[in-house]
Design an enzyme around this catalytic site. Sequence first.
Site, PDB file in Angstrom:
ATOM      1  N   GLU A 181       0.890  -1.178   0.000  1.00 12.00           N
ATOM      2  CA  GLU A 181       0.000   0.000   0.000  1.00 12.00           C
ATOM      3  C   GLU A 181       0.913   1.208   0.000  1.00 12.00           C
ATOM      4  O   GLU A 181       1.518   1.524   1.031  1.00 12.00           O
ATOM      5  CB  GLU A 181      -0.853   0.017   1.271  1.00 12.00           C
ATOM      6  CG  GLU A 181      -1.881  -1.058   1.351  1.00 12.00           C
ATOM      7  CD  GLU A 181      -3.031  -0.845   0.396  1.00 12.00           C
ATOM      8  OE1 GLU A 181      -3.145   0.240  -0.181  1.00 12.00           O
ATOM      9  OE2 GLU A 181      -3.798  -1.797   0.223  1.00 12.00           O
ATOM     10  N   CYS A 222      -2.587   9.158   2.758  1.00  9.76           N
ATOM     11  CA  CYS A 222      -2.156   8.632   1.455  1.00  9.76           C
ATOM     12  C   CYS A 222      -3.198   8.928   0.383  1.00  9.76           C
ATOM     13  O   CYS A 222      -2.868   8.968  -0.789  1.00  9.76           O
ATOM     14  CB  CYS A 222      -1.868   7.148   1.564  1.00  9.76           C
ATOM     15  SG  CYS A 222      -3.225   6.273   2.306  1.00  9.76           S
TER      16      CYS A 222
END
Length: 493
Positions: free
Chosen positions: A252, A286
Amino acid sequence: MSELKKYKMFIDGEWVESDTKKTFETLNPENNKPWALVPEASANDVDKAVKAAQKAFEGEWPRLLPRERGKFLRAIANKLRENAELLGEIETIDTGKLFRETKKQANYIAEYYDYYAGMADKVEGTVLPIDKPNIQAITTRIPIGVIAAVIPWNSQMLLTVTKLAPALAMGNTVVIKSSELAPAVLFEFAKLVEETGIPKGVVNVITGFGDPCGKALTTHNLVEKIAFTGGPETARHIIRNSAENLSEVSLELGGKSPVAVFDDANQENAINGITAGIFGASGQSCIAGSRLYLQKGIYNEFLDKLIKRAEKIKIGTPMDPESEMGPISNFKQLEIIEKNIKLTVEQGGKIKCGGKRHSFSNEGYYFPPTIIECDNHNLPTAENELFGPILSVMKFENENEVINKMNDNQYGLSSGVYTADFSRGMRVSKAIRAGITFVNTYRLISPSAPFGGMKDSGYGKEAGIESIKDYTRVKTTWYYTSDKPTLDPFSMR
Ligand code: NAD
């Protein structure tokens, strides 16, 4: 030094110092002062943690009835709810994120443990329509073994649950490596895990630097899967490390998420979503929506409204319930932000608000909401992930043009579209090469919604039903069902 809070690591159910006795200080981003002393795991400590996890994997944990494992997950969920205030406070001191957000998130993370607790006994196998007489063949999903969970500095609790909960539900054991930049909250979390009575070694929490700690963990020959969240450069190390132990990897990574606002959008709604997307958590998310494309017809009017909204955001200390934005988490990040803004301005970018360190506190890493008008999206603030409250704004004329622009970046994590036209929302969502698209909303997460990217934002999904399977391997079992002996192995009939 005596005022510093002291932490130990959690290995094999014991609270231990590093075998080298090495420690490091963790800084409070609000005032740039050390507040806790943390053990730095050596390669030897990592080895102990992984061996403890392996021993636990060979013990009762994977053999418990799935529902029994689920009960431990529910117990963790309850502990989180009971201790949300404490966890929120520690995460806030460590990262500078607002207490009102970290506390709320600690409560919400409990929902993830409950979600995976319920799934522990829902993962089924198959009966294969096999092409052999007197044979019954089935597949089952079995746990993988020792999982290395490598966590970045933002949202430690959230980025742990999306790995730990499915891993535990399926019977794996885990070594969590928290970030050296904000390590404390996961030690507080480990205390709560211990209180549930979970068998020793099933969950281990260590911390240290990328090298030796992260490297020793991700190259360890007993680690079977690395679940990583962090930046793309570190991900490249992780992949190389996994060549040592041939472990499976999920990644990720970062993002530079584009958001498009069409002329027909509900402007108030779009402004709320964009503000949440880039200025929430000081942009240190993010999925931060950091590239904004405004359609020509509304460009000036919308940009003015957005600037007014950004200028109203109240900067303050992270524990103050009135604060809407706190400091940047660490000094290195602040420097990256400043460097990118400087280069962008040199290349023609126009600062519309913010742009300089905030005067709120000289010691802390405070940076205000910043909006920069850019002629093109190749300017540094429009192209690079900054992990700060910096929004680059560009103009577009039509749908195809904006789709191409939104896709023209190395990352593909999140994206957003604001339009009153449902069909257009669907079309744009389908065309965007990103793991997540928000239409007329932004910055939502849920235990049941798969989360993850494409392109340089990584591979593998966290959360949702599918991700639990990533913590299993398919096993095929063949049963011979006839009473007669099998054929002589050398008779060919
Ligand atoms: P980072 O990549 O610097 O560090 C992440 C973790 O990897 C840390 O625990 C670090 O110690 C460890 N590490 C560093 N070098 C290593 C090595 N050689 N071997 C093994 N481990 C090593 O990331 P960061 O600066 O802590 O976090 C910011 C990044 O994380 C941003 O790029 C952000 O976008 C990304 N992020 C992604 C998501 C997501 O879900 N996609 C969520 C949050 C953050």
